[in-house]
Design an enzyme around this catalytic site. Structure first.
Site, mmCIF file in Angstrom:
data_model
loop_
_atom_site.group_PDB
_atom_site.id
_atom_site.type_symbol
_atom_site.label_atom_id
_atom_site.label_comp_id
_atom_site.label_asym_id
_atom_site.label_seq_id
_atom_site.Cartn_x
_atom_site.Cartn_y
_atom_site.Cartn_z
ATOM 1 C CB CYS A 1 39.123 33.950 49.192
ATOM 2 S SG CYS A 1 40.825 34.095 48.658
ATOM 3 C CG ASN B 1 39.226 35.372 45.053
ATOM 4 O OD1 ASN B 1 38.938 36.155 44.155
ATOM 5 N ND2 ASN B 1 39.540 35.771 46.271
#
Length: 181
Positions: A139, A131
Site C-alpha cells: 500500500c 490493508n
C-alpha cells in the site's frame, strides 16, 4: 491453523499472521516488541505468539521481510494471500496492489481503473487504509493523484515516503551494480 510470528528486522520488530505460504496479516516494523504485541492482541483472544530468533530461517516469508529491510530487492514474495471474509471489491484491490512492482507507484485512480471500477479511487483509498498485509500488499506504493496520500502505519506518512525512497535507492544501486547483500 494460523499463528502470529514475531521477529526482528533491521528497521524494528515486525509480525506476520499465517502458516507456511499463506498469509492473512502483516505488521510493519515497530521500535519494540511490546508495541507490536499490544497491537496484535487487539486481533482477538485466540492470538498465539511464536517468536522467531534471528537465527531461525525456517520461514521463507520472514526471511524475505528481513531481507527487504536489509536492502535486498524483493520482486516476488512467493506467498498466497488469505483474503477470506473480504468483499469481492476489497479482494480485487488487494490482489491488484499486490502486483505493483518494487520501486513503482500507482495512484488510487489507476488501481480503480485496473480492476474495472473507474471512479472508485476513494474506495480504493479506504481499502488501502485497512490493508491487512502491508509490505506484501504494498500500500506504500499507492499514492494520491496530487501527493503521497495517506498511510496508517505507526510512523505515518513519513514511513510511506521513506519506503518509496528506500526502494528507488535500491533499484538505482542495483542498476549501477552496487549490492546491498
Amino acid at each position: 491453523m494460523m499463528y502470529w510470528y514475531i521477529f526482528n528486522t533491521p528497521w524494528g520488530w515486525a509480525a506476520i499472521h499465517g502458516e507456511k505460504r499463506t498469509m492473512s496479516a502483516t505488521v510493519l516494523p515497530t521500535p519494540s516488541p511490546q508495541k507490536l504485541i499490544h497491537y496484535i492482541e487487539k486481533t482477538g483472544p485466540d492470538a498465539r505468539f511464536i517468536p522467531l530468533d534471528d537465527a531461525d530461517d525456517s520461514f521463507p516469508v520472514v526471511n524475505k521481510i528481513r531481507a527487504y529491510y536489509a536492502g535486498i530487492i524483493i520482486r516476488d514474495w512467493e506467498v498466497d494471500l488469505n483474503l477470506e471474509g473480504y468483499s469481492p471489491f476489497t479482494r480485487r484491490v488487494l490482489e491488484q496492489v499486490h502486483t505493483i512492482p518494487y520501486g513503482e507507484t500507482r495512484t488510487y485512480g489507476e488501481v480503480a481503473r485496473a480492476i474495472g471500477r473507474p471512479g472508485a479511487a476513494r474506495a480504493v483509498g479506504q481499502v488501502m487504509r485497512r490493508n491487512p498485509l502491508p509490505l506484501i500488499v504494498p500500500c506504500h506504493r499507492v499514492v494520491a493523484r496530487t501527493g503521497p496520500g495517506g498511510f496508517t502505519s505507526p510512523a505515518g506518512i513519513q514511513e510511506k515516503l521513506n519506503m518509496q525512497a528506500w526502494e528507488r535507492e535500491r533499484l538505482q544501486d542495483d542498476r549501477q551494480g552496487n549490492s546491498h547483500r
